[in-house]
Enzyme design. Structure first.
Site, PDB file in Angstrom:
ATOM      1  N   GLU A  81       0.806  -1.221   0.000  1.00  0.00           N
ATOM      2  CA  GLU A  81       0.000   0.000   0.000  1.00  0.00           C
ATOM      3  C   GLU A  81       0.842   1.275   0.000  1.00  0.00           C
ATOM      4  O   GLU A  81       0.320   2.372  -0.212  1.00  0.00           O
ATOM      5  CB  GLU A  81      -0.945  -0.003   1.210  1.00  0.00           C
ATOM      6  N   GLU A 112       7.274 -21.808   8.069  1.00  0.00           N
ATOM      7  CA  GLU A 112       7.720 -20.931   9.147  1.00  0.00           C
ATOM      8  C   GLU A 112       8.767 -21.577  10.052  1.00  0.00           C
ATOM      9  O   GLU A 112       9.334 -20.922  10.924  1.00  0.00           O
ATOM     10  CB  GLU A 112       6.532 -20.491  10.003  1.00  0.00           C
TER      11      GLU A 112
END
Length: 270
Positions: A81, A112
């Site tokens: 953004e 992960e």
């Protein structure tokens, strides 16, 4: 055995499946109301991180977020953004998620758990000494993030963390720890809820404040925003109309000619 992260503590609510819809919503809302207050307690730490990151970026550094699962997705969203909001390159703020871009939509099993993979992923961006690495992990113990932070610090990069587990491994491994104590989730261990909200709030503060420090805002306006749709073109035109006291038609014409609100206002000063 490692101490249980606070994000894994049992919910304050029980027999949730027997609650009415209204009770469920009220309970979630009661928990969400705690988040902003918890973030408020971390403002001094956030401010120090903002200033440190901004100073490096003024000299050519970049900001990288590393995370997995919900935390990783939030980092990718915040990074993505920045270009449309502030008119910066999509290489200035980068979100790196365990398992690669495919993990944005679907979980990648065991991604992960690799302590070395984050640094490998960062090296693909020709990581340098002026860059800043912020690890995102609700529990504060995700191996992917912990390994990346430890290696980045060894290499002399600025390291920070946004976690919801005070006293976490990742918080101890980095220079600038932001540990938002949101407490147990409404559904035990569901860190996409309060923890995710807290991380999103801190990310908003971090990237927005850094961009302000870098001069990407004028007054209170996004003068460098990308004009990628009609809504944003109209928003830009309104800014110009207010600043120059001209008609919408004139503002749109100037915007089309110069390409950005900032460029129009700069030209008008000449």
């Amino acid at each position: 055995m490692d101490k249980l992260p606070s994000t894994e503590h049992s919910s304050l609510y029980n027999d949730i499946e027997n609650m009415s819809t209204q009770e469920i919503l009220q309970s979630i809302n009661q928990e969400d109301a705690k988040v902003a207050l918890a973030v408020q307690q971390c403002l001094p730490q956030i401010a120090v991180l903002v200033d440190a990151v901004a100073e490096r970026m003024k000299h050519g550094g970049r900001l990288f977020y590393i995370g997995s699962g919900t935390s990783g997705r939030l980092g990718v969203v915040d990074a993505s953004e920045c270009p449309p909001t502030f008119g910066v390159s999509d290489e200035l703020v980068v979100g790196v998620i365990a398992g690669g871009d495919g993990a944005i939509r679907k979980a990648v099993e065991f991604a992960e758990d690799d302590t070395e993979k984050a640094w490998e992923d960062l090296e693909a961006y020709s990581i340098g000494s002026l860059d800043s690495i912020v690890g995102l992990a609700a529990s504060g113990s995700t191996p992917y993030v912990l390994g990346g932070i430890q290696k980045a610090r060894e290499e002399g990069l600025l390291t920070g963390a946004i976690t919801c587990s005070p006293g976490s491994k990742i918080g101890q491994a980095c220079e600038y720890a932001i540990e938002v104590a949101v407490g147990p989730e409404f559904i035990t261990g569901s860190t996409r809820m309060k923890s995710g909200t807290a991380q999103k709030m801190v990310l908003n503060m971090l990237s927005t404040s850094v961009m302000i420090k870098l001069g990407r805002i004028r007054g209170n306006k996004m003068v460098d925003m990308q004009l990628s749709n009609q809504k944003l073109e109209f928003r830009g035109a309104r800014m110009i109309m207010a600043e120059l006291n001209i008609s919408e038609e004139e503002a749109r014409s100037l915007l089309k000619t110069h390409g950005s609100v900032r460029a129009v206002l700069a030209q008008a000063k000449k």
